[in-house]
Design a protein around this motif. Structure first.
Motif, short mmCIF file in Angstrom:
data_model
loop_
_atom_site.label_atom_id
_atom_site.label_comp_id
_atom_site.label_asym_id
_atom_site.label_seq_id
_atom_site.Cartn_x
_atom_site.Cartn_y
_atom_site.Cartn_z
N THR A 215 0.85 -1.22 -0.08
CA THR A 215 0.03 -0.10 0.11
C THR A 215 1.09 1.35 -0.01
N PHE B 190 -7.35 3.62 6.30
CA PHE B 190 -7.01 2.95 5.25
C PHE B 190 -8.14 3.24 4.21
N ASP C 267 -3.83 -2.44 -5.96
CA ASP C 267 -3.05 -3.11 -4.80
C ASP C 267 -3.86 -4.31 -4.49
#
Ligand SMILES: Nc1nc2c(ncn2[C@@H]2O[C@H](COP(=O)(O)OP(=O)(O)O)[C@@H](O)[C@H]2O)c(=O)[nH]1
Ligand SMILES: [Mg+2]
Length: 370
Positions: free
Chosen positions: A197, A215, A236
Protein backbone atom coordinates in the motif's frame (compact mmCIF):
# COMPACT_ATOMS: atom_id res chain seq x y z
CA UNK A 1 -12.81 3.76 10.60
CA UNK A 2 -13.71 1.25 13.29
CA UNK A 3 -11.41 0.64 16.21
CA UNK A 4 -10.06 -2.57 17.69
CA UNK A 5 -8.16 -3.85 20.67
CA UNK A 6 -5.76 -6.50 19.40
CA UNK A 7 -4.67 -9.55 21.36
CA UNK A 8 -1.73 -11.29 19.72
CA UNK A 9 1.45 -13.25 20.39
CA UNK A 10 4.44 -11.61 21.92
CA UNK A 11 6.64 -11.86 18.82
CA UNK A 12 7.53 -9.05 16.46
CA UNK A 13 6.51 -10.86 13.25
CA UNK A 14 3.17 -11.85 14.73
CA UNK A 15 2.46 -8.33 15.96
CA UNK A 16 3.31 -6.69 12.63
CA UNK A 17 1.23 -9.16 10.68
CA UNK A 18 -1.76 -8.99 13.02
CA UNK A 19 -1.73 -5.20 12.82
CA UNK A 20 -1.51 -5.46 9.04
CA UNK A 21 -4.55 -7.74 9.00
CA UNK A 22 -6.55 -5.38 11.23
CA UNK A 23 -5.56 -2.56 8.93
CA UNK A 24 -6.60 -4.45 5.81
CA UNK A 25 -9.97 -5.24 7.42
CA UNK A 26 -10.47 -1.56 8.19
CA UNK A 27 -9.81 -1.53 11.94
CA UNK A 28 -7.57 0.93 13.65
CA UNK A 29 -5.76 -0.79 16.50
CA UNK A 30 -6.08 1.39 19.60
CA UNK A 31 -4.32 -1.00 21.95
CA UNK A 32 -2.30 -4.20 21.62
CA UNK A 33 -2.07 -6.90 24.25
CA UNK A 34 0.87 -9.29 23.73
CA UNK A 35 0.71 -12.76 25.18
CA UNK A 36 2.87 -15.86 25.17
CA UNK A 37 -0.17 -18.18 25.31
CA UNK A 38 -3.47 -17.70 23.55
CA UNK A 39 -4.89 -21.19 23.85
CA UNK A 40 -6.09 -21.34 27.41
CA UNK A 41 -9.33 -23.32 27.67
CA UNK A 42 -11.96 -20.89 28.90
CA UNK A 43 -11.04 -17.48 27.44
CA UNK A 44 -7.89 -18.16 25.45
CA UNK A 45 -6.15 -15.80 27.86
CA UNK A 46 -5.72 -15.98 31.63
CA UNK A 47 -8.18 -14.53 34.12
CA UNK A 48 -5.75 -11.76 35.03
CA UNK A 49 -5.37 -10.63 31.43
CA UNK A 50 -9.12 -10.81 30.99
CA UNK A 51 -9.57 -8.37 33.87
CA UNK A 52 -7.06 -6.00 32.30
CA UNK A 53 -8.87 -6.33 29.00
CA UNK A 54 -12.24 -5.65 30.59
CA UNK A 55 -10.97 -2.41 32.02
CA UNK A 56 -9.38 -1.37 28.72
CA UNK A 57 -12.52 -2.19 26.78
CA UNK A 58 -14.54 -0.02 29.15
CA UNK A 59 -12.13 2.87 28.77
CA UNK A 60 -11.28 2.70 25.05
CA UNK A 61 -14.68 1.47 23.85
CA UNK A 62 -13.37 -0.34 20.74
CA UNK A 63 -15.84 -1.56 18.11
CA UNK A 64 -14.35 -5.04 18.17
CA UNK A 65 -11.78 -7.14 19.94
CA UNK A 66 -9.48 -9.03 17.61
CA UNK A 67 -8.09 -12.28 18.94
CA UNK A 68 -5.15 -13.42 16.81
CA UNK A 69 -5.81 -17.15 17.27
CA UNK A 70 -8.62 -19.50 16.45
CA UNK A 71 -11.35 -19.42 19.10
CA UNK A 72 -13.85 -22.15 19.82
CA UNK A 73 -17.44 -20.94 19.92
CA UNK A 74 -17.49 -21.50 23.67
CA UNK A 75 -14.38 -19.31 24.11
CA UNK A 76 -15.82 -16.63 21.85
CA UNK A 77 -19.06 -16.73 23.82
CA UNK A 78 -17.24 -16.53 27.16
CA UNK A 79 -15.17 -13.55 26.04
CA UNK A 80 -18.16 -11.72 24.58
CA UNK A 81 -20.15 -12.29 27.80
CA UNK A 82 -17.50 -10.55 29.89
CA UNK A 83 -16.43 -7.87 27.43
CA UNK A 84 -19.77 -6.99 25.79
CA UNK A 85 -18.03 -6.51 22.49
CA UNK A 86 -17.92 -8.37 19.22
CA UNK A 87 -14.98 -10.77 19.28
CA UNK A 88 -13.26 -11.53 15.99
CA UNK A 89 -10.85 -14.41 15.96
CA UNK A 90 -8.05 -14.64 13.42
CA UNK A 91 -10.10 -16.55 10.87
CA UNK A 92 -13.14 -14.30 11.14
CA UNK A 93 -10.85 -11.30 10.62
CA UNK A 94 -9.27 -12.81 7.50
CA UNK A 95 -12.71 -13.64 6.14
CA UNK A 96 -13.74 -10.00 6.61
CA UNK A 97 -10.74 -8.90 4.56
CA UNK A 98 -11.57 -11.32 1.77
CA UNK A 99 -15.20 -10.29 1.81
CA UNK A 100 -14.38 -6.61 1.49
CA UNK A 101 -11.96 -7.29 -1.33
CA UNK A 102 -13.84 -9.80 -3.44
CA UNK A 103 -15.16 -8.17 -6.56
CA UNK A 104 -16.17 -10.76 -9.13
CA UNK A 105 -19.19 -13.00 -8.75
CA UNK A 106 -16.93 -16.03 -8.47
CA UNK A 107 -14.77 -14.46 -5.81
CA UNK A 108 -17.81 -13.48 -3.75
CA UNK A 109 -19.06 -17.06 -3.90
CA UNK A 110 -15.66 -18.46 -2.91
CA UNK A 111 -15.60 -16.17 0.11
CA UNK A 112 -19.17 -17.12 1.00
CA UNK A 113 -18.19 -20.77 0.87
CA UNK A 114 -15.24 -20.19 3.19
CA UNK A 115 -17.52 -18.29 5.59
CA UNK A 116 -19.94 -21.20 5.61
CA UNK A 117 -17.09 -23.61 6.30
CA UNK A 118 -16.07 -21.42 9.23
CA UNK A 119 -19.63 -21.53 10.55
CA UNK A 120 -19.85 -25.25 9.90
CA UNK A 121 -16.80 -26.10 11.98
CA UNK A 122 -18.33 -24.11 14.82
CA UNK A 123 -21.75 -25.66 14.42
CA UNK A 124 -20.08 -29.03 14.84
CA UNK A 125 -18.78 -28.08 18.26
CA UNK A 126 -22.22 -26.87 19.25
CA UNK A 127 -23.79 -30.12 18.09
CA UNK A 128 -21.16 -32.13 19.94
CA UNK A 129 -21.61 -30.20 23.18
CA UNK A 130 -25.38 -30.34 23.15
CA UNK A 131 -25.51 -34.03 22.18
CA UNK A 132 -23.15 -34.90 25.02
CA UNK A 133 -25.57 -33.11 27.27
CA UNK A 134 -22.59 -31.18 28.51
CA UNK A 135 -23.94 -27.79 27.75
CA UNK A 136 -27.64 -28.16 27.11
CA UNK A 137 -29.05 -24.95 25.80
CA UNK A 138 -25.52 -23.83 24.99
CA UNK A 139 -25.56 -20.20 23.87
CA UNK A 140 -29.28 -20.23 24.21
CA UNK A 141 -29.98 -23.00 21.70
CA UNK A 142 -31.04 -26.56 22.25
CA UNK A 143 -30.12 -29.69 20.33
CA UNK A 144 -33.01 -29.43 17.92
CA UNK A 145 -32.18 -25.86 16.91
CA UNK A 146 -28.52 -26.79 16.53
CA UNK A 147 -29.47 -29.60 14.15
CA UNK A 148 -31.64 -27.24 12.12
CA UNK A 149 -28.81 -24.71 12.03
CA UNK A 150 -26.30 -27.35 10.98
CA UNK A 151 -28.49 -28.64 8.17
CA UNK A 152 -29.19 -25.12 7.02
CA UNK A 153 -25.46 -24.43 6.64
CA UNK A 154 -25.04 -27.68 4.72
CA UNK A 155 -27.84 -26.70 2.40
CA UNK A 156 -26.43 -23.21 1.83
CA UNK A 157 -23.02 -24.65 1.03
CA UNK A 158 -24.57 -26.87 -1.58
CA UNK A 159 -26.30 -23.91 -3.21
CA UNK A 160 -23.09 -21.85 -3.27
CA UNK A 161 -21.18 -24.75 -4.81
CA UNK A 162 -23.62 -25.14 -7.64
CA UNK A 163 -23.58 -21.36 -8.29
CA UNK A 164 -19.78 -21.51 -8.36
CA UNK A 165 -19.83 -24.04 -11.14
CA UNK A 166 -21.72 -21.58 -13.29
CA UNK A 167 -19.70 -18.52 -12.23
CA UNK A 168 -16.48 -20.08 -13.50
CA UNK A 169 -17.76 -19.67 -17.01
CA UNK A 170 -18.44 -15.96 -16.58
CA UNK A 171 -14.89 -15.24 -15.53
CA UNK A 172 -13.58 -15.45 -19.05
CA UNK A 173 -16.03 -12.75 -20.20
CA UNK A 174 -15.04 -10.50 -17.31
CA UNK A 175 -11.40 -10.79 -18.24
CA UNK A 176 -12.04 -9.90 -21.87
CA UNK A 177 -13.91 -6.80 -20.69
CA UNK A 178 -10.86 -5.58 -18.80
CA UNK A 179 -8.61 -6.03 -21.79
CA UNK A 180 -10.92 -4.01 -24.00
CA UNK A 181 -10.48 -0.90 -21.85
CA UNK A 182 -7.11 -0.55 -23.49
CA UNK A 183 -5.03 0.19 -20.40
CA UNK A 184 -2.06 -1.86 -19.41
CA UNK A 185 -2.53 -3.18 -15.91
CA UNK A 186 0.06 -3.32 -13.12
CA UNK A 187 -0.69 -5.28 -9.96
CA UNK A 188 1.08 -5.34 -6.63
CA UNK A 189 1.42 -8.69 -4.89
CA UNK A 190 3.20 -9.85 -1.74
CA UNK A 191 2.80 -10.63 1.92
CA UNK A 192 0.85 -8.51 4.35
CA UNK A 193 3.10 -5.69 5.67
CA UNK A 194 5.62 -5.96 2.83
CA UNK A 195 4.74 -2.38 1.93
CA UNK A 196 2.34 -2.80 -1.01
CA UNK A 197 0.00 0.00 0.00
CA UNK A 198 2.87 2.37 0.78
CA UNK A 199 4.42 1.63 -2.61
CA UNK A 200 1.06 1.95 -4.34
CA UNK A 201 0.63 5.39 -2.76
CA UNK A 202 4.15 6.44 -3.64
CA UNK A 203 3.78 5.40 -7.25
CA UNK A 204 0.43 7.08 -7.71
CA UNK A 205 1.50 10.19 -5.81
CA UNK A 206 -1.05 9.67 -3.09
CA UNK A 207 0.22 10.59 0.35
CA UNK A 208 -2.91 10.21 2.42
CA UNK A 209 -3.44 6.51 2.93
CA UNK A 210 -0.94 4.52 4.89
CA UNK A 211 -1.33 1.65 7.20
CA UNK A 212 -1.06 3.64 10.40
CA UNK A 213 -3.55 6.22 9.25
CA UNK A 214 -6.95 5.78 7.72
CA UNK A 215 -7.11 2.96 5.31
CA UNK A 216 -8.39 4.08 1.95
CA UNK A 217 -7.27 1.27 -0.31
CA UNK A 218 -10.40 -0.67 0.52
CA UNK A 219 -12.46 1.53 -1.72
CA UNK A 220 -9.74 2.65 -4.09
CA UNK A 221 -7.59 -0.33 -4.84
CA UNK A 222 -7.11 0.69 -8.45
CA UNK A 223 -5.74 4.01 -9.67
CA UNK A 224 -4.23 5.54 -12.74
CA UNK A 225 -0.51 6.07 -12.97
CA UNK A 226 1.52 7.58 -15.79
CA UNK A 227 4.82 6.02 -16.68
CA UNK A 228 6.83 7.63 -19.43
CA UNK A 229 3.67 9.52 -20.47
CA UNK A 230 1.78 6.27 -20.93
CA UNK A 231 -1.26 5.71 -18.69
CA UNK A 232 -1.49 2.50 -16.67
CA UNK A 233 -3.92 1.13 -14.16
CA UNK A 234 -2.26 -0.02 -10.99
CA UNK A 235 -3.97 -2.11 -8.33
CA UNK A 236 -3.17 -3.11 -4.79
CA UNK A 237 -4.16 -6.70 -3.97
CA UNK A 238 -4.96 -8.67 -0.84
CA UNK A 239 -1.74 -9.62 0.90
CA UNK A 240 -0.51 -13.15 1.41
CA UNK A 241 -1.09 -14.32 4.96
CA UNK A 242 1.09 -16.66 6.97
CA UNK A 243 -0.62 -19.77 8.33
CA UNK A 244 -3.65 -19.41 6.07
CA UNK A 245 -6.05 -22.28 6.82
CA UNK A 246 -6.43 -24.72 3.95
CA UNK A 247 -10.17 -24.14 3.59
CA UNK A 248 -9.53 -20.46 2.82
CA UNK A 249 -7.04 -20.95 0.01
CA UNK A 250 -9.59 -20.91 -2.82
CA UNK A 251 -11.21 -17.78 -1.41
CA UNK A 252 -7.81 -16.11 -1.13
CA UNK A 253 -6.81 -17.05 -4.67
CA UNK A 254 -10.09 -15.77 -6.03
CA UNK A 255 -9.35 -12.33 -4.55
CA UNK A 256 -6.12 -12.35 -6.56
CA UNK A 257 -7.93 -12.57 -9.87
CA UNK A 258 -6.57 -9.20 -10.97
CA UNK A 259 -3.14 -10.78 -11.15
CA UNK A 260 -4.31 -13.17 -13.80
CA UNK A 261 -4.93 -10.44 -16.32
CA UNK A 262 -2.27 -7.98 -15.22
CA UNK A 263 0.47 -7.11 -17.71
CA UNK A 264 3.03 -6.57 -14.97
CA UNK A 265 3.02 -7.98 -11.47
CA UNK A 266 5.26 -6.28 -8.95
CA UNK A 267 6.19 -8.77 -6.26
CA UNK A 268 6.77 -6.66 -3.19
CA UNK A 269 9.26 -8.29 -0.83
CA UNK A 270 10.11 -7.08 2.65
CA UNK A 271 13.88 -7.27 2.36
CA UNK A 272 14.15 -6.67 6.09
CA UNK A 273 12.69 -10.12 6.83
CA UNK A 274 15.15 -12.66 8.24
CA UNK A 275 16.72 -14.99 5.64
CA UNK A 276 14.64 -18.05 6.39
CA UNK A 277 11.38 -16.14 6.62
CA UNK A 278 12.19 -14.32 3.40
CA UNK A 279 12.86 -17.54 1.54
CA UNK A 280 9.74 -19.25 2.85
CA UNK A 281 7.44 -16.35 1.98
CA UNK A 282 8.96 -15.94 -1.47
CA UNK A 283 8.56 -19.63 -2.29
CA UNK A 284 4.95 -19.65 -1.16
CA UNK A 285 4.19 -16.51 -3.14
CA UNK A 286 5.73 -17.94 -6.31
CA UNK A 287 3.92 -21.23 -5.88
CA UNK A 288 0.52 -19.56 -5.56
CA UNK A 289 1.13 -17.28 -8.51
CA UNK A 290 2.14 -20.20 -10.65
CA UNK A 291 -1.03 -22.04 -9.61
CA UNK A 292 -3.01 -18.99 -10.70
CA UNK A 293 -1.33 -19.13 -14.08
CA UNK A 294 0.81 -16.02 -13.69
CA UNK A 295 3.95 -16.50 -15.77
CA UNK A 296 7.34 -15.37 -14.53
CA UNK A 297 7.93 -13.12 -17.56
CA UNK A 298 5.23 -10.77 -16.27
CA UNK A 299 6.78 -10.46 -12.81
CA UNK A 300 9.23 -7.96 -11.45
CA UNK A 301 10.61 -7.95 -7.93
CA UNK A 302 10.67 -4.91 -5.68
CA UNK A 303 12.83 -5.50 -2.61
CA UNK A 304 11.22 -2.97 -0.34
CA UNK A 305 12.42 -1.30 2.88
CA UNK A 306 15.96 -1.01 1.56
CA UNK A 307 16.33 1.99 3.88
CA UNK A 308 16.65 -0.49 6.75
CA UNK A 309 19.58 -2.45 5.31
CA UNK A 310 23.14 -2.15 4.04
CA UNK A 311 23.78 -2.78 0.34
CA UNK A 312 25.79 -5.92 1.01
CA UNK A 313 22.91 -7.46 2.89
CA UNK A 314 20.47 -6.71 0.09
CA UNK A 315 22.74 -8.29 -2.53
CA UNK A 316 23.08 -11.37 -0.37
CA UNK A 317 19.32 -11.72 -0.13
CA UNK A 318 18.79 -11.12 -3.84
CA UNK A 319 21.29 -13.89 -4.48
CA UNK A 320 19.61 -16.22 -2.08
CA UNK A 321 16.29 -15.78 -3.84
CA UNK A 322 18.04 -16.48 -7.18
CA UNK A 323 16.93 -13.14 -8.56
CA UNK A 324 20.31 -11.82 -9.61
CA UNK A 325 20.18 -13.40 -13.06
CA UNK A 326 16.63 -12.29 -13.79
CA UNK A 327 17.74 -8.63 -13.99
CA UNK A 328 14.17 -7.82 -13.06
CA UNK A 329 14.69 -6.88 -9.44
CA UNK A 330 15.21 -3.54 -7.83
CA UNK A 331 15.67 -2.47 -4.23
CA UNK A 332 13.35 0.36 -3.28
CA UNK A 333 12.08 2.24 -0.31
CA UNK A 334 8.41 2.97 -0.56
CA UNK A 335 8.86 5.08 2.54
CA UNK A 336 11.61 7.43 1.35
CA UNK A 337 10.78 7.10 -2.33
CA UNK A 338 14.29 5.90 -3.14
CA UNK A 339 14.56 4.10 -6.53
CA UNK A 340 10.87 4.51 -7.37
CA UNK A 341 11.94 6.16 -10.63
CA UNK A 342 14.06 3.14 -11.50
CA UNK A 343 11.20 0.85 -10.67
CA UNK A 344 9.05 2.74 -13.17
CA UNK A 345 11.82 2.50 -15.74
CA UNK A 346 12.01 -1.24 -15.20
CA UNK A 347 8.26 -1.47 -15.79
CA UNK A 348 8.58 0.54 -18.98
CA UNK A 349 11.39 -1.71 -20.26
CA UNK A 350 9.43 -4.87 -19.57
CA UNK A 351 6.34 -3.49 -21.31
CA UNK A 352 8.39 -2.54 -24.35
CA UNK A 353 9.85 -6.00 -24.41
CA UNK A 354 6.39 -7.53 -24.22
CA UNK A 355 5.19 -5.32 -27.07
CA UNK A 356 8.04 -6.27 -29.35
CA UNK A 357 7.59 -9.91 -28.45
CA UNK A 358 3.91 -9.67 -29.31
CA UNK A 359 4.55 -8.01 -32.65
CA UNK A 360 7.13 -10.66 -33.47
CA UNK A 361 4.55 -13.28 -32.70
CA UNK A 362 2.00 -11.51 -34.90
CA UNK A 363 4.41 -11.34 -37.83
CA UNK A 364 5.19 -14.98 -37.35
CA UNK A 365 1.48 -15.80 -37.28
CA UNK A 366 0.90 -13.92 -40.53
CA UNK A 367 3.72 -15.77 -42.23
CA UNK A 368 2.34 -19.07 -41.14
CA UNK A 369 -1.13 -18.29 -42.48
CA UNK A 370 0.25 -16.99 -45.67
N1 LIG B 1 11.28 1.42 6.83
C1 LIG B 1 10.35 1.23 5.90
N2 LIG B 1 9.08 0.92 6.25
C2 LIG B 1 8.17 0.73 5.28
C3 LIG B 1 8.52 0.86 3.90
N3 LIG B 1 7.40 0.59 3.17
C4 LIG B 1 6.41 0.33 4.07
N4 LIG B 1 6.86 0.42 5.33
C5 LIG B 1 6.11 0.22 6.57
O1 LIG B 1 5.68 -1.15 6.64
C6 LIG B 1 4.38 -1.26 7.23
C7 LIG B 1 3.44 -2.00 6.29
O2 LIG B 1 3.24 -1.23 5.12
P1 LIG B 1 1.95 -1.39 4.19
O3 LIG B 1 2.16 -0.53 2.99
O4 LIG B 1 0.71 -1.16 4.96
O5 LIG B 1 2.06 -2.93 3.80
P2 LIG B 1 1.03 -3.88 3.00
O6 LIG B 1 0.37 -4.74 4.01
O7 LIG B 1 1.90 -4.70 2.09
O8 LIG B 1 0.08 -3.00 2.24
C8 LIG B 1 3.93 0.19 7.51
O9 LIG B 1 4.19 0.46 8.85
C9 LIG B 1 4.82 1.02 6.60
O10 LIG B 1 5.04 2.31 7.09
C10 LIG B 1 9.87 1.19 3.56
O11 LIG B 1 10.27 1.31 2.41
N5 LIG B 1 10.72 1.35 4.60
MG1 LIG C 1 -1.95 -2.97 2.26
Amino acid sequence: MNSAILITYDAEDAIIEAKGLCDAAGYQVVHTIKQKFLKRPKYGISGGVLEELEELAGKLRPDVIVFDEILKPSQNYNLASVLHREILDREALILEIFESRSSSAESKLQVKLAQLRYEMSRAKEKVRLSSMGEQPGFMGIGKFEVDVYYNDIKHRMKTVRSKLEKAGKQRELHRQGRKRMGFKIISLAGYTSAGKTTLFNKMTGETRAQSKELFTTLSTTTRRVTINSEPFLISDTVGFISKLPAYMIDAFKSTLEELVHADIIIIVIDVNDALLELKKKFASCMRTLSELGVEKDRMIYALNKEDLLEHGEIDEKVNMLSLTETKKWISVSAKTGNNIKDLKKLIKDIIENQNSYKSRKEVFGVQKNW
